[in-house]
Design an enzyme around this catalytic site. Structure first.
Site, mmCIF file in Angstrom:
data_model
loop_
_atom_site.group_PDB
_atom_site.id
_atom_site.type_symbol
_atom_site.label_atom_id
_atom_site.label_comp_id
_atom_site.label_asym_id
_atom_site.label_seq_id
_atom_site.Cartn_x
_atom_site.Cartn_y
_atom_site.Cartn_z
ATOM 1 N N TYR A 106 -8.807 5.425 8.218
ATOM 2 C CA TYR A 106 -8.920 5.699 9.656
ATOM 3 C C TYR A 106 -9.934 6.825 9.792
ATOM 4 O O TYR A 106 -9.647 7.969 9.413
ATOM 5 C CB TYR A 106 -7.571 6.149 10.233
ATOM 6 C CG TYR A 106 -6.526 5.058 10.312
ATOM 7 C CD1 TYR A 106 -5.722 4.744 9.221
ATOM 8 C CD2 TYR A 106 -6.328 4.353 11.496
ATOM 9 C CE1 TYR A 106 -4.744 3.751 9.311
ATOM 10 C CE2 TYR A 106 -5.347 3.357 11.595
ATOM 11 C CZ TYR A 106 -4.573 3.064 10.499
ATOM 12 O OH TYR A 106 -3.617 2.081 10.588
ATOM 13 N N PRO A 115 -3.788 -0.123 18.881
ATOM 14 C CA PRO A 115 -3.588 -0.551 17.492
ATOM 15 C C PRO A 115 -3.681 0.565 16.445
ATOM 16 O O PRO A 115 -3.436 0.315 15.270
ATOM 17 C CB PRO A 115 -4.720 -1.565 17.273
ATOM 18 C CG PRO A 115 -5.772 -1.181 18.241
ATOM 19 C CD PRO A 115 -5.057 -0.621 19.433
ATOM 20 N N HIS A 153 0.845 -1.195 0.000
ATOM 21 C CA HIS A 153 0.000 0.000 0.000
ATOM 22 C C HIS A 153 0.879 1.243 0.000
ATOM 23 O O HIS A 153 1.756 1.383 0.838
ATOM 24 C CB HIS A 153 -0.927 0.021 1.224
ATOM 25 C CG HIS A 153 -2.190 -0.747 1.013
ATOM 26 N ND1 HIS A 153 -3.317 -0.559 1.774
ATOM 27 C CD2 HIS A 153 -2.510 -1.701 0.096
ATOM 28 C CE1 HIS A 153 -4.275 -1.368 1.350
ATOM 29 N NE2 HIS A 153 -3.813 -2.071 0.343
ATOM 30 N N TYR A 180 4.418 6.251 10.236
ATOM 31 C CA TYR A 180 3.562 5.116 9.864
ATOM 32 C C TYR A 180 4.360 4.051 9.105
ATOM 33 O O TYR A 180 4.215 2.859 9.384
ATOM 34 C CB TYR A 180 2.368 5.593 9.026
ATOM 35 C CG TYR A 180 1.261 4.560 8.950
ATOM 36 C CD1 TYR A 180 0.191 4.597 9.839
ATOM 37 C CD2 TYR A 180 1.300 3.527 8.009
ATOM 38 C CE1 TYR A 180 -0.813 3.643 9.788
ATOM 39 C CE2 TYR A 180 0.306 2.568 7.950
ATOM 40 C CZ TYR A 180 -0.757 2.637 8.841
ATOM 41 O OH TYR A 180 -1.741 1.683 8.794
ATOM 42 N N LYS A 213 1.406 -0.505 15.105
ATOM 43 C CA LYS A 213 2.807 -0.649 15.509
ATOM 44 C C LYS A 213 3.136 -1.917 16.304
ATOM 45 O O LYS A 213 4.312 -2.261 16.450
ATOM 46 C CB LYS A 213 3.226 0.578 16.348
ATOM 47 C CG LYS A 213 3.348 1.843 15.523
ATOM 48 C CD LYS A 213 4.554 1.792 14.594
ATOM 49 C CE LYS A 213 4.525 2.830 13.501
ATOM 50 N NZ LYS A 213 4.442 2.283 12.144
HETATM 51 C C1 PHB Z 1 -5.811 -4.566 10.927
HETATM 52 O O1 PHB Z 1 -5.840 -4.791 9.715
HETATM 53 O O2 PHB Z 1 -6.225 -5.392 11.753
HETATM 54 C C2 PHB Z 1 -5.288 -3.261 11.381
HETATM 55 C C3 PHB Z 1 -4.781 -2.361 10.457
HETATM 56 C C4 PHB Z 1 -4.316 -1.139 10.875
HETATM 57 C C5 PHB Z 1 -4.344 -0.811 12.218
HETATM 58 C C6 PHB Z 1 -4.831 -1.716 13.150
HETATM 59 C C7 PHB Z 1 -5.311 -2.955 12.728
HETATM 60 O O3 PHB Z 1 -3.908 0.399 12.616
#
Ligand code: PHB
Ligand code: APR
Length: 389
Positions: A200, A292, A72, A384, A296
């Site tokens: 997000y 989450p 990505h 990130y 990280k």
């Molecule tokens: C996930 O795909 O489970 C996932 C992706 C990004 C995050 C947290 C979890 O920041």
């Protein structure tokens, strides 16, 4: 000595450490409490920093990730219907890889099988001793029999609830913690992703995250109060709530379907210092937890493996223990920066129960600034995609 390094815990940290050490000719024994099937049934994160991707390739387990993972080049952060694109590739020249922790763990087990390393399952009552002696020892029960292994070093890779961290005397440990007043309800569903990159979403109804595992498997989350139970959330209720938290443009493309997994996880920031105590090194969730929001957790576990494996290889192949002495400080430098980023992402995107109207404005202003400032975007992108090791 029975083996060179006893590794407690066969999650991603323990298995990758075993993989890297064995490839360097160092003998290990992994002690895992659960069955392999149980370890592989846990649904966890899904975003790999490029440093993690390279580490897995170097450890000889990159083939399936490279074939099936989804690189990505960016992600979206949103405020209501406003979508802010963070173009990692343009801002940093690097990208991330979407590849589930479950897949990484499966690849690690397959590689360990192929190398014929020792991974014991169903191990109970682990006791770590003699950390300040010439040899450490680890006692445990497996298949009803008590056994003891002597070794040069012990790697504590046994997660947040493990025994390794607690082996360091309480008076010698310093713990830093923040518990957030909400959890994430996550579902897995065999449906196509709502967007080609992760979203997000900050909304007036709370946070949501649209993630994915592959072109026909999504991982979606909504922020929920800690008092909520999974049983409170039918699939219908989840989809309705998720849909109203993501931007209208994305919601219009949303395909719903039955959930194949549904769980609630609390959010916590936690660090225990030091990471090294005599012959014991702590790695991954045994030493630290991040919420989450910045993806990280797994990546930090892997940077610990990088530092710890370098230190252990230097000590065990040419007797140089400087890396062991420096492990804690070296790993903690990177850990604290990831702590800050995860906390900042969490604060920027979630509603806090009982917050005042000022807090919501601060979130909106942070996202508005991010939308307009390439400097702010670059800062987010740099963190990130992963800070250098
Ligand atoms: C996930 O795909 O489970 C996932 C992706 C990004 C995050 C947290 C979890 O920041
Ligand atoms: N004895 C033996 N094994 C144990 C013990 C014990 N006393 N306590 C825990 N374990 C095992 C657990 O069963 C688990 O398989 O240790 C393993 C720890 O694995 P994780 O919790 O997954 O921790 P880690 O390997 O550090 O992985 C890092 O990244 O995405 C994040 O939190 C997520 O799991 C993830 C982590």
């Amino acid at each position: 000595m029975d083996t060179q390094v006893v590794i407690i815990g066969g999650g991603p940290s323990g298995l990758l450490l075993s993989q890297v050490l064995n490839r360097a000719g160092i003998a290990t024994v992994v002690l895992e409490r659960s069955s392999r099937a149980h370890v592989l049934s846990r649904i966890r994160a899904g975003v790999l920093e490029w440093g993690s991707v390279e580490l897995l390739r170097e450890a000889g387990i990159g083939a399936r990730m490279d074939a099936q993972g989804l690189p990505h080049d960016g992600t979206y952060l949103t405020d209501g219907d406003r979508m802010v694109h963070i173009d990692f590739k343009a801002l940093t020249g690097r990208r991330v890889m979407i590849y589930g922790q479950t897949e990484v763990t499966e690849d690690l087990y397959a590689a360990q099988d192929a190398m014929g390393t020792t991974v014991l399952h169903g191990v109970e009552d682990v006791v770590i001793e003699d950390l300040d002696a010439a040899q450490a020892s680890v006692s445990f029960t497996v298949e009803g029999a008590r056994r003891t292994l002597t070794c040069a070093y012990v790697a504590g890779c046994d997660g947040f609830h493990g025994v390794s961290r607690k082996t360091i005397p309480e008076a010698k440990r310093q713990e830093f913690e923040r518990v957030y007043p909400f959890g994430w309800l996550g579902i897995l569903s065999r449906t196509p992703p709502v967007h080609d990159e992760l979203i997000y979403a900050n909304s007036e109804h709370g946070f949501a995250l649209a993630s994915m595992r592959n072109p026909n498997l999504v991982r979606y989350y909504v922020q929920v109060p800690l008092s909520d139970k999974v049983e409170d959330w039918s699939d219908d209720r989840f989809w309705t709530e998720f849909k109203r938290r993501i931007p209208a443009q994305a919601a219009a493309a949303l395909v719903t379907g039955p959930s194949i997994e549904k769980s609630i996880a609390p959010l916590r920031s936690f660090v225990s210092e030091p990471l090294r105590w005599g012959r014991l090194l702590l790695l991954g969730d045994a030493a630290h937890i991040v919420p989450p929001t910045g993806a990280k957790g797994l990546n930090l576990a892997f940077s610990d493996v990088h530092y710890a494996s370098e230190a252990l290889i230097a000590a065990l192949t040419h007797g140089s223990t400087a890396g062991i002495d420096g492990y804690s400080a070296r790993a903690l430098q990177r850990i604290w920066k990831a702590m800050r980023f995860s906390w900042q992402m969490t604060t920027m995107l979630h509603q806090f129960e009982g917050e005042d109207s000022f807090a919501a404005q601060m979130r909106r202003a942070t996202l508005a600034h991010l939308a307009d400032s390439e400097t702010a975007q670059k800062d987010l992108a740099e963190n990130y995609i992963g800070l250098p090791y």
